[in-house]
Design an enzyme around this catalytic site. Structure first.
Site, PDB file in Angstrom:
ATOM      1  N   CYS A 122       0.798  -1.221   0.000  1.00 43.14           N
ATOM      2  CA  CYS A 122       0.000   0.000   0.000  1.00 43.14           C
ATOM      3  C   CYS A 122       0.833   1.274   0.000  1.00 43.14           C
ATOM      4  CB  CYS A 122      -1.010  -0.043   1.136  1.00 43.14           C
ATOM      5  SG  CYS A 122      -2.364  -1.200   0.754  1.00 43.14           S
ATOM      6  N   ASP A 123       0.123   2.394   0.131  1.00 43.94           N
ATOM      7  CA  ASP A 123       0.582   3.707  -0.320  1.00 43.94           C
ATOM      8  C   ASP A 123       2.000   4.106   0.084  1.00 43.94           C
ATOM      9  OD1 ASP A 123      -2.111   3.535  -0.891  1.00 43.94           O
ATOM     10  OD2 ASP A 123      -2.467   5.660  -0.581  1.00 43.94           O
ATOM     11  N   LYS A 124       2.322   4.056   1.367  1.00 43.90           N
ATOM     12  CA  LYS A 124       3.627   4.554   1.812  1.00 43.90           C
ATOM     13  C   LYS A 124       4.629   3.435   2.031  1.00 43.90           C
ATOM     14  CE  LYS A 124       1.709   8.447   1.607  1.00 43.90           C
ATOM     15  NZ  LYS A 124       0.417   7.869   1.197  1.00 43.90           N
ATOM     16  N   CYS A 195      -6.425  -1.141  -2.995  1.00 41.46           N
ATOM     17  CA  CYS A 195      -7.682  -0.689  -3.592  1.00 41.46           C
ATOM     18  C   CYS A 195      -7.622  -0.738  -5.115  1.00 41.46           C
ATOM     19  CB  CYS A 195      -8.024   0.713  -3.096  1.00 41.46           C
ATOM     20  SG  CYS A 195      -8.391   0.748  -1.329  1.00 41.46           S
ATOM     21  N   GLU A 491      -3.457  14.054   2.650  1.00 46.51           N
ATOM     22  CA  GLU A 491      -4.191  13.889   1.401  1.00 46.51           C
ATOM     23  C   GLU A 491      -5.537  14.601   1.506  1.00 46.51           C
ATOM     24  OE1 GLU A 491      -4.510   9.738   0.561  1.00 46.51           O
ATOM     25  OE2 GLU A 491      -2.480   9.623  -0.265  1.00 46.51           O
ATOM     26  N   SER A 517      -5.053  11.965  -2.676  1.00 44.04           N
ATOM     27  CA  SER A 517      -5.105  10.517  -2.776  1.00 44.04           C
ATOM     28  C   SER A 517      -5.026  10.115  -4.235  1.00 44.04           C
ATOM     29  CB  SER A 517      -6.416  10.015  -2.173  1.00 44.04           C
ATOM     30  OG  SER A 517      -6.720   8.722  -2.626  1.00 44.04           O
TER      31      SER A 517
END
EC number: 4.2.1.9
Length: 620
Positions: A122-124, A195, A491, A517
């Protein structure tokens, strides 16, 4: 020939104590002298993209041991940006990236590991591990947890595809019934995995492929599909091969700085623009370049944004396609294939397979290959069954999407647009640049002029939108939300989401020194640099000032004379210690966040630590 780093703690009589401790972890005489490979996992039950990773570390470890290495697993933290969104938790998201990078460095250097397999998603987490990989410069392979299946539900007698952003938008839309909102919420995120759209997590995992640090299919193969298991097993086997190439054969092309080199960053940015990736990827690629000591800037990115076409359009830029559709169309390698045929890539760069990008395209591009196993691999599809288990299904599409005229991935002649999905703007309000995801901007919004509506926190902006204080035609300015000013560079998905919920998605622009985001679409411009807290012009904007945005010319202008701006700047400086701070914001800041803010740079530098300042402090 380089000496194994692990020999520091495994060889010589004076290391008897260290070997005694290694033996207590399960090592035996035959293991001392083998490469010790760190399996850097990120399992957590807080994050759907990581909830299925508990056993992945040992899966990789088994493959490493079988190939002749010694595997030692440890875990990093992982923040779920979606759950942290819209409250003070989001202050911690971006700083967690740097904390992850540090924690990987601490563990790997403290124990003298020879190489790494990074299990991210995921993101980070992916960028944090990538920063660590560049910093350490030891052999590494990335293998992610994979994308979530797209959600599906029946509304008004139609089956529609869904993702997290749909749940957020419809949940705040007063015209949507409670029943429909509940249906969407329950269907939007049906499985484990990152996601399902081209949000930050999937964008970064795709870029890991383009950088040559991950195996083909890493960015697009679904988390639930049985075929993804082979990526983990192959990563475990291949890292041993990479390690041997470096330590036994003195082959420096096996090192991440020589794989993810400046030419590879060029390729990754071309992919990012062509697939309309998250604007966060710009932040993370800049940070990765800093760690690799590569001179790569927003100017380099801006040049590419003018010549690279958009060849792939995925949610949130369109409801039609999600990551499962990208995979069916051939995934990252097929997009790179189209970019290569357009003459836009540097295809002689190496990768973790020990080949070149040109070799990978020739073998894995579904429009070129005759290999039925590869075609079968890219036909892996969703099962539509709610689950948190990896490798739980083996459904396949009947056919591949190799339609390059009207399909998910297009060729140059049939591009979604001749200019790509990301753009860098600059002007007097953003002297060092700002970023917009053009893939999500409608054609009639490419040029926009309107009065500024100022908010000095995301919370106030959300309240202003939901209370009806923001009206059509305005440029919503959210400032003091940058890396230093937030701190943490939140975000702004909720403000953009609520603008859509209130019917203002195309009627307003949003400008911020914060970030967005990967789920954001619309005229949302972030990463304004310098940020307000760092003396940026965005701090000098006043209510009603006219802001002009022109994406085709890459310009963004505060229509206020230089003389007036200088007067405002002087007035700001006269405030002394209160200068470049929000006027009325009340926000408790922990010491952990203060520590981050003290050294944070603006977004044009990747929001990394200010190395010059840090060197000065240490030298003192």
């Amino acid at each position: 020939m380089p000496k194994l780093r692990s020999a520091t703690s495994t060889q010589g009589r004076n290391m008897a104590g260290a070997r005694a401790l290694w033996r207590a972890t399960g090592m035996t005489d035959g293991d001392f002298g083998k490469p010790i490979i760190a399996v850097v996992n990120s399992f957590t039950q807080f994050v759907p993209g990581h909830v299925h990773l508990k056993d992945m570390g040992q899966l990789v470890a088994g493959a490493i041991e079988e190939a002749g290495g010694v595997a030692k697993e440890f875990n990093t933290i992982a923040v779920d940006d979606g759950i942290a969104m819209g409250h003070s938790g989001m202050l911690y998201s971006l700083p967690s990236r740097d904390l992850i990078a540090d924690s990987v460095e601490y563990m790997v250097n403290a124990h003298c590991a020879d190489a790494m397999v990074c299990i991210s998603n995921c993101d980070k987490i992916t960028p944090g591990m990538m920063m660590a990989a560049m910093r350490l410069n030891i052999p590494v392979i990335f293998v992610s947890g994979g994308p979530m299946e797209a959600g599906k539900t029946k509304l008004s007698d139609q089956i529609i595809k869904l993702d997290l952003v749909d749940a957020m938008i419809k949940g705040a839309d007063p015209t949507v019934s409670d029943e429909d909102s509940d249906k969407i919420e329950r269907s939007a995120c049906p499985t484990c995995g990152s996601c399902s759209g081209m949000f930050t997590a999937n964008s970064m995992n795709c870029l890991a492929e383009a950088l040559g640090l991950a195996l083909p299919g890493n960015g697009s193969m679904l988390a639930t599909h049985a075929d993804r298991e082979q990526l983990f097993l192959k990563a475990g086997k291949q890292i041993v091969e990479l390690t041997k190439r470096y330590y036994q054969d003195n082959d420096e092309s096996a090192l991440p700085r020589n794989i993810a080199c400046k030419e590879a960053l060029h390729n990754a940015m071309c992919l990012d623009i062509a697939m309309g990736g998250s604007t966060n990827t710009i932040l993370h690629l800049l940070a990765t370049a800093q760690e690799a000591e590569i001179d790569y800037t927003m100017e380099d990115m801006d040049k590419l944004s003018r010549i690279v076409p958009q060849l792939c359009k995925v949610a949130p830029s369109t409801p039609e396609y999600h990551m499962e559709d990208v995979h069916r169309a051939g995934g990252v390698i097929s997009i790179l294939g189209e970019l290569s045929r357009a003459g836009l890539l540097k295809t002689d760069v190496p990768n973790v397979l020990g080949t070149t990008l040109a070799d990978v395209i020739a073998k894995y591009d579904i429009t070129l290959t005759d290999d039925e196993d590869i075609k079968k691999f890219y036909r892996a599809g969703p099962a539509g069954i709610r689950t948190t288990k990896a490798f739980s299904q083996d459904c396949r599409w009947d056919t591949l999407d190799d339609d390059r005229v009207n399909g998910c991935i297009r060729n140059l002649e049939n591009a979604f647009s001749l200019e790509g999905g990301l753009a860098v703007l600059s002007g007097n309000i953003a002297v060092d640049g700002c970023v917009v995801k053009t893939a999500g901007v409608s054609d009639d919004n490419l040029v926009f002029t309107g009065p500024a509506h100022i908010f000095e926190s995301q919370d106030d902006a959300v309240a202003g939108v939901l209370d009806g204080k923001v009206v059509a035609g305005e440029v919503v300015v959210i400032r003091y939300e940058g890396p230093k000013g937030g701190p943490g560079m939140q975000e702004m998905l909720y403000p953009t989401t609520y603008l859509k919920s209130m019917g203002l998605g195309k009627a307003c622009a949003l400008l911020t020194d914060g970030r967005f985001s990967g789920g954001t679409s619309g005229l949302s411009i972030g990463h304004v640099s310098p940020e307000a807290a760092d003396g940026g012009t965005i701090a000098l904007v006043e209510q009603g000032d006219i802001i002009h945005i022109d994406i085709p010319t890459r310009e963004i202008t505060l229509q206020v004379s230089e003389e007036v701006l200088e007067e405002r700047r002087a007035a700001m400086i006269s405030k002394g210690k209160q200068a470049w701070k929000p006027a009325d914001r009340v926000r408790p800041i922990s010491y952990a966040l203060k520590n981050y803010a003290m050294l944070a740079t603006s977004a044009d530098k990747g929001a990394v630590r200010n190395r010059d300042l840090l060197d000065g402090l240490v030298d003192k």
